[in-house]
Scaffold this active site. Structure first.
Site, PDB file in Angstrom:
ATOM      1  N   LEU A  57      43.617  28.916  40.131  1.00  0.00           N
ATOM      2  CA  LEU A  57      44.969  28.248  40.576  1.00  0.00           C
ATOM      3  C   LEU A  57      46.439  27.823  39.897  1.00  0.00           C
ATOM      4  CD1 LEU A  57      42.794  26.174  43.343  1.00  0.00           C
ATOM      5  CD2 LEU A  57      44.016  28.686  43.472  1.00  0.00           C
ATOM      6  N   HIS A 226      32.674  38.364  37.118  1.00  0.00           N
ATOM      7  CA  HIS A 226      33.185  39.650  36.888  1.00  0.00           C
ATOM      8  C   HIS A 226      32.709  40.789  36.810  1.00  0.00           C
ATOM      9  CE1 HIS A 226      34.315  37.616  33.414  1.00  0.00           C
ATOM     10  NE2 HIS A 226      35.314  37.091  34.361  1.00  0.00           N
ATOM     11  N   ASP A 299      38.445  36.738  41.564  1.00  0.00           N
ATOM     12  CA  ASP A 299      38.528  36.769  40.156  1.00  0.00           C
ATOM     13  C   ASP A 299      40.504  37.363  40.138  1.00  0.00           C
ATOM     14  OD1 ASP A 299      39.397  36.238  37.576  1.00  0.00           O
ATOM     15  OD2 ASP A 299      39.033  37.557  36.616  1.00  0.00           O
TER      16      ASP A 299
HETATM   17 ZN   LIG Z   1      36.436  35.754  33.100  1.00  0.00          ZN
END
Ligand SMILES: [Zn+2]
Length: 427
Positions: A57, A226, A299
């Site tokens: 963010l 991820h 992500d």
């Molecule tokens: Zn990362």
């Protein structure tokens, strides 16, 4: 506004049955109060609001890229009611005050619930562990030095040990810094052709394997962020066979694209870990289909246009993802038949809530009215200029996709209504 609402004629995401769901006072209720607003949901699927366990963010300190306000507005548009915010901000969220600040800013924005993730080490420098017990008590839902790996195995060992009594996972951004070196995309034929220094898949996989061993040693709770390549997924599968408390996520770009996209899309196809080979992409899809992958995450990593306009070697890693997540799930996983629609929904709802110990959300009376109304047939074209995020850095611009978010409700409040794209979250 938090008015009573009835969602009429939706299909239950799990059973497929036609249902009416009434909401009042922020919760699902048995029957609609008189005068409730009626939303005709014919043809749409009703599910618990999505959770994104990996979002940048950018606040505090990097509000040119994104703010908690714009990022959560984007989340609502993507069907998310809850986002987990990464701490690699400026300053890094590594103190109780930092965690409290993110929570307070999240409450102000009202578009989605913001759950702060605190750093593993002070300043994410990989040296001194943060006060994990105090950070968890203040509201940190996990710990991560995301953006960078925890280089020292000894530090990672201690982190897994210290985090254990909190019950919160350590989220690992897996990348061996030496193997990564000055690489900017996946190592392979495309990188060679483009003259860009490569990052081998092994840079990720060796760290995944290291941390699986440390999870065994410490009996700590490890979440692998991820995951992008076959070998990492094998290691996650192995960890599960061994009964370890290890979970893993992957992101839409890893099932949608491979490293050839860099040639056509340049810096908008630059992220970390990088897009891998076609074989890795297929391995990611298989791992989602067979349950090796526990949940999905975007992500979401907004950057300014100026930053992404730089030459490939200088541009930052990362793409935005909140507003395309569901469409890429339908387009890349559902439509080709890799997963059933209900499983696709689960990977964004029950699965992340389970992995991170967030309260369950159902469509039953008493549950928080955190709901999303999905159109799996809706066809549209990705237009970054229409994003609510400040970030426009997506490799999917101009791409026709299927799957839309018709409505999002967080705590009984409509936070996104595609029919009135400018839905007001503030009352
Ligand atoms: Zn990362």
């Amino acid at each position: 506004m938090n008015e009573p609402i009835v969602i009429r004629g939706a299909r239950h995401w799990k059973t497929g049955r036609s249902i009416d769901v009434a909401c009042a006072g922020g919760r699902v209720v048995d029957a609609a109060p008189a005068g409730a607003r009626v939303i005709d949901a014919e043809g749409a699927v009703l599910a618990p609001g999505f959770v994104d366990v990996h979002v940048h963010l950018r606040e505090p300190g990097q509000s040119a890229k994104e703010t908690i306000e714009t990022g959560t507005r984007a989340a609502a548009a993507g069907g998310f009611t809850d986002v987990l915010a990464m701490p690699n901000t400026s300053p890094v969220v590594d103190t109780v005050a930092g965690v409290q600040w993110v929570i307070a800013r999240g409450r102000e924005s009202l578009w989605a619930r913001v759950h702060p993730i605190a750093a593993v080490t002070l300043g994410q420098k990989g040296e001194t562990l943060t006060e994990m017990v105090a950070l968890a008590a203040a509201g940190a839902v996990a710990f991560s030095d995301d953006g960078r790996p925890v280089r020292s195995a000894e530090t990672m060992r201690r982190a897994l040990e210290y985090a254990r009594p909190t019950g919160r996972p350590v989220i690992a951004h897996e990348e061996d810094p030496d193997l990564k070196g000055d690489g900017h995309m996946n190592e392979g034929a495309v990188a060679t052709r483009l003259g860009i220094r490569g990052i081998p898949a092994a840079a990720e996989a060796v760290m995944v394997r290291r941390d699986v061993e440390l999870a065994e040693l410490t009996r700590g709770r490890l979440h692998l962020a991820h995951l992008s390549c076959a070998s990492s997924l094998d290691a996650l599968c192995d960890a599960k066979r061994r009964g370890l408390a290890v979970t893993g996520e992957t992101c839409p770009h890893y099932w949608m694209l491979d490293d050839r996209a860099v040639e056509a899309l340049g810096t908008n196809a630059k992220m970390n870990p990088p897009l891998r080979s076609e074989a890795d992409r297929h391995a990611v899809i298989r791992a989602i289909a067979d349950g090796t992958i526990d949940c999905l995450a975007t992500d979401h990593a907004p950057h300014t246009a100026e930053e992404k306009r730089q030459p490939f070697d200088h541009a930052p890693f990362g793409i935005v993802g909140l507003e395309t997540a569901w469409a890429l799930t339908v387009t890349g996983l559902g439509e080709p038949g890799h997963v059933e629609l209900a499983r696709a929904v689960e990977l964004w709802t029950d699965a992340p809530r389970r992995a991170f110990g967030l309260p369950a959300v159902t469509l039953e009376p008493g549950s928080p009215a955190d709901l999303v109304l999905l159109d799996s047939k809706d066809e549209w074209t990705v237009e970054p200029e229409r994003f609510h995020s400040k970030g426009r850095n997506t490799p999917f611009a101009g791409r026709p996709v299927r799957g839309g978010v018709r409505l999002t409700m967080c705590g009984g409040r409509v936070t996104h209504d595609a029919a009135h794209a400018s839905a007001e979250a503030r009352s």
